[in-house]
Every structure is written in C-alpha cells, then in structure tokens.
Design an enzyme around this catalytic site. Structure first.
Site, short mmCIF file in Angstrom:
data_model
loop_
_atom_site.label_atom_id
_atom_site.label_comp_id
_atom_site.label_asym_id
_atom_site.label_seq_id
_atom_site.Cartn_x
_atom_site.Cartn_y
_atom_site.Cartn_z
N CYS A 1 -3.17 11.15 0.57
CA CYS A 1 -2.63 9.82 0.67
C CYS A 1 -0.97 10.14 0.18
CB CYS A 1 -3.02 8.94 -0.38
SG CYS A 1 -4.80 8.49 0.01
N LYS B 1 1.07 -1.13 -0.11
CA LYS B 1 0.09 0.07 0.05
C LYS B 1 0.61 1.19 -0.16
CE LYS B 1 -2.92 3.34 0.39
NZ LYS B 1 -3.93 3.66 1.05
N1 SAJ Z 1 -1.08 14.78 -9.76
C1 SAJ Z 1 -0.03 15.54 -10.55
N2 SAJ Z 1 0.12 14.80 -12.26
C2 SAJ Z 1 -0.60 13.48 -12.29
C3 SAJ Z 1 -1.44 13.17 -11.13
C4 SAJ Z 1 -1.67 13.82 -10.15
O1 SAJ Z 1 0.42 16.51 -10.48
O2 SAJ Z 1 -0.30 13.44 -13.28
C5 SAJ Z 1 -1.34 15.48 -8.55
C6 SAJ Z 1 -2.49 16.02 -8.43
O3 SAJ Z 1 -2.89 17.00 -8.72
C7 SAJ Z 1 -3.01 15.71 -6.89
C8 SAJ Z 1 -1.81 14.84 -6.35
O4 SAJ Z 1 -1.09 14.56 -7.55
O5 SAJ Z 1 -2.54 16.92 -6.28
C9 SAJ Z 1 -2.47 13.25 -6.17
O6 SAJ Z 1 -3.27 12.90 -7.34
P1 SAJ Z 1 -3.95 11.59 -7.68
O7 SAJ Z 1 -4.46 11.43 -8.77
O8 SAJ Z 1 -2.76 10.56 -7.35
O9 SAJ Z 1 -4.86 11.48 -6.26
P2 SAJ Z 1 -5.07 10.94 -4.71
O10 SAJ Z 1 -4.09 11.72 -3.83
O11 SAJ Z 1 -6.51 11.10 -4.52
O12 SAJ Z 1 -4.69 9.50 -5.00
C10 SAJ Z 1 -5.50 8.48 -4.96
C11 SAJ Z 1 -4.53 7.43 -4.38
N3 SAJ Z 1 -5.52 6.25 -3.78
C12 SAJ Z 1 -5.20 5.78 -2.51
O13 SAJ Z 1 -4.38 6.08 -1.95
C13 SAJ Z 1 -6.39 4.90 -1.87
C14 SAJ Z 1 -3.67 6.75 -5.50
O14 SAJ Z 1 -3.29 5.46 -5.19
C15 SAJ Z 1 -4.57 6.43 -6.79
O15 SAJ Z 1 -3.51 6.02 -7.82
C16 SAJ Z 1 -5.25 7.85 -7.09
O16 SAJ Z 1 -6.14 8.31 -6.18
C17 SAJ Z 1 -6.19 7.69 -8.58
O17 SAJ Z 1 -5.42 7.36 -9.44
O18 SAJ Z 1 -6.96 7.76 -8.31
#
Ligand code: SAJ
Length: 427
Positions: free
Chosen positions: A268, A214
């Site tokens: 996360c 995780k």
């Molecule tokens: N981000 C970027 N560039 C990207 C993707 C994300 O700058 O290409 C930034 C986003 O703007 C944000 C942060 O990263 O600020 C996190 O984004 P995220 O899409 O990873 O979203 P989270 O934090 O909600 O991550 C969750 C996580 N899920 C859990 O921990 C249960 C992650 O493991 C998942 O991969 C992600 O959601 C998802 O893909 O939905």
C-alpha cells in the site's frame, strides 16, 4: 430494471448473488465474510491454482490469519462460497466487487492491467448490477470505469482498508468510505457493507472524494514515517539517539513521531502516493520528498553495515551477513516490497554473502542459531517480537565476528564485545 426497493430487500434477505473478483488479501476475506453472513458468493480469479485451493476450502495466501482459514473451509463446505475463473458467472450477479491489484509500473505510473481486464470481463454482464471497486484507485479512475460500463450499472468505489495479519478484523471493524457514482449506488453499497461490519461507521460520499481519501491516508502515513526517518538521519549526523529524542518529543501534547526504520514496504504505502500524484498536473513536493527519503533508507542501512564491517576490518567480499527479518511488517509473513529485499540485493552487490532468517516466513525460517553460525554480521530489519528476546551473548559465541546492526531500536545497549550500529544512533 431492478428497483432500489427490491435491491435493498435482496441485500437484507441475503438473496443477492455476489461475485468477488480477485481472491487476494482484499477479495478473499471479503468473499469469506459475505458467505459467512449467508450470501451466495462466487470468487473469481485468473489464477487456476488459487481458484482450485479456494474451491477445496484451503487458505491460499501466505499471510497467517486468525479464524479466516477455518471460516473459508466452513463456508465452502456449507455451499455458500465457490470459486471460478469464468466471467460468465457474473451473468446473474446482483453485486460484483472488484478487488484486483492496482500496482505501479517501473515509471511509478498506475498499472491498471488487472483492473481493465476485470472491468472488460464484467462489462458484457453488468446491467443494473451494483459494481463496487475496492481496489485502490488514482483520483478520477472511477470516472474512466463508468465510461467502460453500461450506463445503468450502479457503480461505487469503496477502498479497502485491510492489513495482512488482521484481514478479517480490519474488514469488520475499520470505518469505511463508500464513494457512490450516484447517491443510490452509494446507499445500496452501504447497506451491503452494513451486513459485514461490526461496531464501526460507514461514510457515504462521492467517488472522487473516496479516491483522494484512500490514497491520501497512505500518503499521510508515508510522510509521517519519512519524518521519523529524517529525525533518525539528523540524530545520526549529530551524534544523538533517535529513540531517546523521539520519546522526549512525544511527551509534548499533539506530537506522535512514528518509528524510524529501514524503509517502507508492503503493497500500500509504497504505491498509493504515486497513484495520488499521477492524477495531478503539478508535482506534490512534500509527498515526493517523503517517498525519496523512505526509498533511500535501505541505502542508509547498507552504509551502516559496510561501516561496521570496515571498523571490524572485514572486507565486504570476505563477509557473510545474516538479515534478521524479511517480512516488511512486524509479526507478519508478508515480504511484498520489503526493504529487506533491497538491503539483501545491495549487500550482495557490495560483495557480501547474504543469509536470512525470519521466524514468520516459510522458506526463511529454521533456527536463529544456525542462521548466525559462522557469520560476520547480523542486521535486524523487521521488528518481529521474537527479536526482542535474542540472547546476544550466546549468539555472539556462534558468530565468526560479533557485528550487530539494528534498524528498529530493538537493541538499546551495544551487547558486550560487539561492534554495534543502530539506525539513528550516533556513536
Ligand atoms: N513503518 C515504519 N515506521 C512506522 C510504521 C511503519 O518504518 O512507524 C514501516 C513498516 O516497517 C513497513 C511500512 O512502513 O515497512 C508500512 O507499515 P504499515 O504499518 O503502515 O503497514 P501497511 O503497509 O500494511 O499499511 C497498512 C495500510 N492499510 C491500508 O492501506 C489498507 C495503512 O493505511 C495502515 O495505516 C496500516 O496498514 C496500519 O496501521 O495497520
């Protein structure tokens, strides 16, 4: 002792009483989904307001979720879900699922205050109970939990994989890792989750593997985002456009550069790397570098804004700047750990008057024209879909100065008459 066979039957017949501890983004959807399957579920939370809302069938979280609020109302009305602050409800529970936050403190170490409270709270009641911890844990923490519980407890670490905006969907459709402290505990937990999941897989393993899995899956994503951010910094330095370079790199099979942005927010990714490395004797250098790059992105954004103000000959102390998007993630109202907060703080300390607008967040919404009225600069922080169709020609007319900074690659061409800066885009 409740035999495995009887326990299995009570899960399959939905006669098992379930207590879910922590009615947040992880615990509440789980409690609702289990109640919807016909289990008698109690939600337990230290927050009386939240317990009051859930007992009344009212959705208490900021996050806008399809289906869940209506489902919550229904299962409460039908008598399948109730909420309490009282740990004594664990007395006759067959299953207790711990879903409390496990954040990091200012030294980036695990802050297990809520976790230890929950484990201490259940310890006097849990006997042959199936105790599942969904909270994200640093490696080896399940072992510490086991030491705090009665030896007959069936302990499992099944890390959550939900995301705000799609809580129920993720709960039902994401593959799950079920880490049993014993094989029997893992199998019983898997049987429980089988009642909730749809068209996906459960993988049964041991607790340590689940803990590392995780935390590493989010450390992995953090590194991938850091790599995209590093590409943006390289392109800015050399005068290229990161979005074009990224598209071209991604034409090569096996490459999938993520999107650069103003930093990494949320509950996360900002902490799971720290939980993982907290268990290590040696530093994990690549993971630490990725964290450092992502944590420095808001500074890069503020530098871009100050540079654009300088170009337009506006002193920060005379500038009003509107942040477009406060949520950390596009399409959601979740502001936890959002880089927007850091950017706003830094611009404020640089002397700017800072306003904000976010169509998804209560308290930050309103209308975009008012939000940009008489301001000097607009800074796109969140990649909300609404921001792709903004009419900059029209909005420029209400702004005092036409300065636009885009950190998400939403505005591909500098709008007519604007001083424009894009993250990762050379001039
Ligand atoms: N981000 C970027 N560039 C990207 C993707 C994300 O700058 O290409 C930034 C986003 O703007 C944000 C942060 O990263 O600020 C996190 O984004 P995220 O899409 O990873 O979203 P989270 O934090 O909600 O991550 C969750 C996580 N899920 C859990 O921990 C249960 C992650 O493991 C998942 O991969 C992600 O959601 C998802 O893909 O939905």
């Amino acid at each position: 002792m409740m035999k495995s066979e009887r326990f299995r039957a009570s899960l399959e017949s939905r006669e098992a009483k379930i207590v879910v501890i922590g009615l947040g983004y992880v615990g509440l959807p789980l409690a609702v989904a289990l109640a919807d399957e016909g289990f008698r579920v109690w939600g337990l939370d230290v927050c009386e307001d939240r317990v009051g809302a859930v007992s009344a069938g009212d959705w208490p979280l900021w996050s806008q979720e399809p289906d869940l609020p209506a489902m919550l109302k229904r299962v409460v009305e039908d008598g399948y879900l109730d909420a309490t602050t009282d740990y004594a409800t664990c007395k006759d529970a067959d299953v207790i699922i711990v879903c409390v936050p496990t954040p990091i403190n200012e030294n980036k170490e695990p802050d297990y205050g809520a976790l230890w409270n929950a484990i201490t709270g259940i310890a006097e009641y849990a006997r042959h109970t199936l105790v599942i911890v969904e909270s994200t844990l640093a490696p080896m923490t399940t072992e510490d939990i086991a030491q705090m519980l009665w030896p007959g407890v069936r302990l499992v670490h099944c890390p959550e994989r939900v995301s705000p905006g799609s809580l129920l969907y993720n709960l039902r459709h994401m593959p799950r890792i079920v880490g049993g402290y014993t094989a029997e505990a893992g199998e019983l937990a898997a049987l429980l989750y089988l009642q909730v999941i749809r068209d996906t897989e459960l993988y049964i393993t041991d607790c340590l593997t689940a803990e590392i899995g995780k935390t590493f899956e989010n450390a992995y994503r953090d590194v991938q985002i850091a790599l995209a951010n590093e590409l943006a910094l390289i392109c800015a330095d050399l005068g290229a456009d990161v979005w074009e370079v990224r598209d071209l790199v991604n034409t090569c099979p096996g490459r999938n550069v993520l999107e650069p942005g103003p930093g990494v927010g949320g509950a996360c990714l900002t902490k799971d790397t720290w939980l993982l490395v907290s268990a290590l004797g040696e530093p994990a250098e690549l993971l630490m570098t990725a964290r450092a790059i992502n944590e420095a992105m808001p500074v890069q954004v503020v530098d871009l804004v100050l540079e654009a103000l300088r170009d337009a000959k506006i002193a920060p102390a005379n500038a009003t700047v509107t942040i477009l998007g406060v949520a950390y993630r596009a399409g959601t109202s979740d502001v936890r750990g959002s880089p927007a907060i850091e950017v706003m703080g830094r611009l404020g300390r640089a002397g700017c008057e800072v306003r904000f607008y976010d169509p998804h967040c209560n308290g930050y919404d309103g209308d975009v024209v008012t939000a940009l009225n008489e301001v000097d600069a607009a800074v796109i922080i969140t990649g909300h879909p609404e921001f792709t169709s903004l009419n900059w020609a029209g909005l420029g007319n209400v702004m005092r100065h036409k300065i636009l900074v885009d950190t998400r690659g939403i505005v591909r061409e500098a709008p007519e008459g604007f001083v424009f800066r894009g993250l990762g885009r050379g001039r």
